[in-house]
Design a protein around this motif. Structure first.
Motif, PDB file in Angstrom:
ATOM      1  N   LEU A   1      10.904  -5.258 -14.741  1.00 57.04           N
ATOM      2  CA  LEU A   1      10.112  -6.133 -13.874  1.00 57.04           C
ATOM      3  C   LEU A   1      10.048  -5.596 -12.451  1.00 57.04           C
ATOM      4  CD1 LEU A   1      11.114  -9.761 -14.942  1.00 57.04           C
ATOM      5  CD2 LEU A   1       8.859  -8.693 -15.137  1.00 57.04           C
ATOM      6  N   ALA A   2      11.186  -5.156 -11.942  1.00 54.31           N
ATOM      7  CA  ALA A   2      11.220  -4.618 -10.582  1.00 54.31           C
ATOM      8  C   ALA A   2      10.342  -3.386 -10.465  1.00 54.31           C
ATOM      9  CB  ALA A   2      12.659  -4.300 -10.186  1.00 54.31           C
ATOM     10  N   ARG A   3      10.350  -2.545 -11.508  1.00 57.50           N
ATOM     11  CA  ARG A   3       9.529  -1.338 -11.485  1.00 57.50           C
ATOM     12  C   ARG A   3       8.043  -1.687 -11.524  1.00 57.50           C
ATOM     13  NH1 ARG A   3      11.976   0.831 -15.235  1.00 57.50           N
ATOM     14  NH2 ARG A   3      10.525   0.606 -16.988  1.00 57.50           N
ATOM     15  N   LEU A   4       7.663  -2.654 -12.376  1.00 57.15           N
ATOM     16  CA  LEU A   4       6.262  -3.072 -12.445  1.00 57.15           C
ATOM     17  C   LEU A   4       5.786  -3.614 -11.102  1.00 57.15           C
ATOM     18  CD1 LEU A   4       6.221  -4.847 -15.933  1.00 57.15           C
ATOM     19  CD2 LEU A   4       5.059  -2.713 -15.351  1.00 57.15           C
ATOM     20  N   GLU A   5       6.628  -4.428 -10.479  1.00 62.74           N
ATOM     21  CA  GLU A   5       6.260  -5.007  -9.183  1.00 62.74           C
ATOM     22  C   GLU A   5       6.208  -3.921  -8.106  1.00 62.74           C
ATOM     23  OE1 GLU A   5       5.239  -7.964  -8.760  1.00 62.74           O
ATOM     24  OE2 GLU A   5       6.202  -9.338 -10.181  1.00 62.74           O
TER      25      GLU A   5
END
Length: 223
Positions: free
Chosen positions: A153-157
């Protein structure tokens, strides 16, 4: 431009996806799940439905069909690919997109017109939208809740790869209101709602879904 539309056993929305390609000015090309080539298309749509009856997990069997071997290889060379609903599930199962789609919160099938917030206009499929724009398209799924681990999730954001978010309330419990995401290069996009059902106000809630299909025609022409 020729745009391939894949049909698996249980696919429901291939005809609608082909119509959307025509509305956008492209030439839809029918691709069968057992095909081993892509017939020279410039982009591919993996449409919605219940491929292989959603046995094992939604999209799990379709992700291993012969046609998907060709799609995965071509996506690695930059071919634009769009997965809609079950197509999104297939792209995640095939490893073209991260995360997974699981049963909706509350375990109910959701069928309604849904507002989406455009979070990225930097993909091959969203260049005809503006960041912050809202579009109205149908949503119809029972396993549409996007989930991923915290690092993903952090990478996508952080990489700007969230493409669409649910607006006006989260219909299925998707983490961070995520309705659609993109690959690192922005050429592969998956979303749960159905833009192909919103290309003409006579047959849907709006014509605001057509932008995904006009976007890819422009992206390929500019490549």
């Amino acid at each position: 431009m020729r745009v391939g539309v894949i049909t698996f056993p249980g696919t429901l929305d291939d005809v609608d996806a082909a119509r959307a390609v025509r509305y956008a000015g492209g030439e839809p090309v029918a691709l069968w799940h057992a095909d081993t080539g892509l017939r020279g298309v410039g982009a591919v749509v993996v449409p919605g439905g219940f491929s292989y009856g959603d046995y094992l997990r939604a999209g799990a069997i379709a992700a291993r069909a012969p046609i998907m071997t060709s799609v995965i290889e071509a996506a690695g060379r930059g071919l634009p690919v769009l997965g809609i609903c079950n197509g999104f599930q297939i792209l995640c199962e095939a490893g073209l997109l991260p995360g997974a789609l699981v049963r909706n919160a509350g375990l109910h099938f959701v069928c309604r017109d849904q507002r989406l917030h455009v979070a990225s206009a930097d993909t091959a499929w969203t260049r005809d939208y503006a960041v912050g724009q809202e579009i109205l398209v149908p949503l119809k799924s029972g396993e549409g809740r996007f989930v991923a681990d915290a690092d993903t999730l952090a990478r996508l954001e952080g990489e700007g790869r969230v493409v669409f978010r649910y607006a006006g309330g989260n219909p299925n419990g998707s983490l961070a209101d995520i309705a659609g995401i993109a690959s690192v290069d922005g050429r592969v996009v998956g979303l749960m709602p159905h833009p192909e059902h919103a290309i003409d106000p006579l047959f849907g809630p709006s014509e605001e879904g057509l932008g995904l299909f006009t976007s890819v025609l422009r992206a390929v022409a500019a490549a």
